[in-house]
Design an enzyme around this catalytic site. Structure first.
Site, PDB file in Angstrom:
ATOM      1  CG  ASP A 159      -0.211   0.213   2.522  1.00 19.42           C
ATOM      2  OD1 ASP A 159       0.586  -0.674   2.874  1.00 19.42           O
ATOM      3  OD2 ASP A 159      -0.442   1.240   3.190  1.00 19.42           O
ATOM      4  CE1 TYR A 160       4.111   1.461   4.110  1.00 18.35           C
ATOM      5  CE2 TYR A 160       6.336   0.921   3.441  1.00 18.35           C
ATOM      6  CZ  TYR A 160       5.375   1.013   4.427  1.00 18.35           C
ATOM      7  OH  TYR A 160       5.683   0.664   5.716  1.00 18.35           O
ATOM      8  CB  ALA A 161       3.600   5.542  -3.048  1.00 16.66           C
ATOM      9  N   GLY A 200       1.415   1.304  -4.288  1.00 15.63           N
ATOM     10  CA  GLY A 200       2.225   0.329  -5.014  1.00 15.63           C
ATOM     11  C   GLY A 200       3.450   0.911  -5.680  1.00 15.63           C
ATOM     12  CE  LYS A 236       5.644  -3.037   6.837  1.00 19.08           C
ATOM     13  NZ  LYS A 236       6.242  -2.232   5.749  1.00 19.08           N
TER      14      LYS A 236
END
Length: 325
Positions: A52-54, A56, A80
């Protein structure tokens, strides 16, 4: 850089990890390239990202650098799943977890990750279903080890004991939790559970979401995370009077030792009993290099004790209960 075993596993990781939460959004490819180069040259191996960071983009950026800037076997790759930004919540169902894992592998350009972590607990999904997805990730070769993130003490204990109760289940290798001089909550239950069950502890935000750098002592710099719409609330959690007292103590200790507040705060977390590695995230390569110097730092016992005292966590029943009958 010193290498440590992750819990009771045979997986060795550097005692400082590289976080990539800002990659692909606040950190562009040029800065990310410089960060990764500096980290690996310093002997770092553990790189932590998330599906979920940025949205993907963090994984996509990291994937472009693996195999070109560094060899795959030079790094320990951790990611994660379980947080769905587009849905605004947590989904740790088997379907979503495995879909996110497959998408992560595609973005990273690899066949497997070294450590796959479930981002959060959810009361909406049976924990047995979540853990079964972790079993499948390992048995199918998608992940070599599995871990937890942000689980409470009893949740950590339940998950680890459940996995250990039956042969063939994937053992829980680690838990990733927030831990710093301004956030010591895991000392009540999570750290004791992790140590008793043989889990490695990865500490996220070891600099108190940036507060322990001392940059917010006189205000909010225009180029800081607290000034960013993405991170204003994230940082603001630790901009309170109690945290300010701790930051002042860290800065005094740094002045007396000829170190930076970053080095003092990081060294304190890194050397706490049970901690495998703090995960350091930086927006720029220059900021990261300021953290990598901590490898040469060892805090005097007296300074550690003083910092322990000023940031002490209220403890009582049942954490420190002894029978009186």
């Amino acid at each position: 850089m010193e290498q440590r075993y992750l819990g009771r596993t045979g997986l060795r990781v550097s005692r400082l990890g590289l976080g990539t939460m800002t990659w692909g959004r606040d950190t562009d490819e040029h800065e990310a390239r410089d960060q990764l180069t500096a980290f690996v040259e310093a002997g770092g191996t553990l790189i932590d990202t998330s599906a979920d960071y940025a949205d993907g983009d963090s994984e996509r950026l990291l994937g472009r650098l693996i195999g070109t800037l560094v060899r795959r076997d030079e790094v320990v790759l951790a990611t994660k799943a379980g947080v769905c930004s587009h849905m605004g919540g947590v989904d740790v169902s088997r379907r979503t977890l495995l879909d996110q894992l497959d998408a992560s592998l595609d973005r990273l350009g690899v066949d497997s990750v070294d450590l796959w972590q479930v981002s959060a607990w959810s009361n909406d999904v049976p924990v047995e279903e979540t853990l079964a997805a972790m079993d499948f990730a390992v048995s199918s070769g998608r992940a070599r080890y599995v871990g937890l993130c942000n689980y409470s003490g009893w949740q950590t204990g339940f998950a680890a004991a459940y996995q250990a109760a039956w042969p063939g289940r994937a053992p829980i290798a680690s838990t990733q939790v927030e831990y710093s001089l301004v956030e010591r909550g895991i000392e009540r239950e999570v750290l004791p559970a992790a140590r008793a069950l043989g889990l490695g502890v990865l500490a996220w935000s070891p600099l108190g979401r940036g507060v322990l750098t001392g940059k917010y002592r006189t205000g909010t710099p225009a180029d800081s995370r607290a000034a960013s719409p993405h991170f204003e609330r994230f940082v603001g959690v630790h901009l309170d009077p109690a945290s300010r007292r701790i930051v002042d103590a860290v800065c005094r200790a740094a002045d007396g030792l000829g170190l930076s507040p970053i080095e003092v705060a990081l060294a304190w977390v890194r050397d706490r009993p049970g901690v495998t590695a703090p995960i350091v995230g930086a927006r720029t390569a220059a900021q990261l290099r300021g953290s990598l110097t901590v490898e040469e730092v060892e805090l005097p016992v007296e300074i550690t004790a003083a910092l322990d005292d000023v940031s002490a966590l209220p403890m009582g029943y049942p954490e420190r209960w002894e029978p009186t009958f």
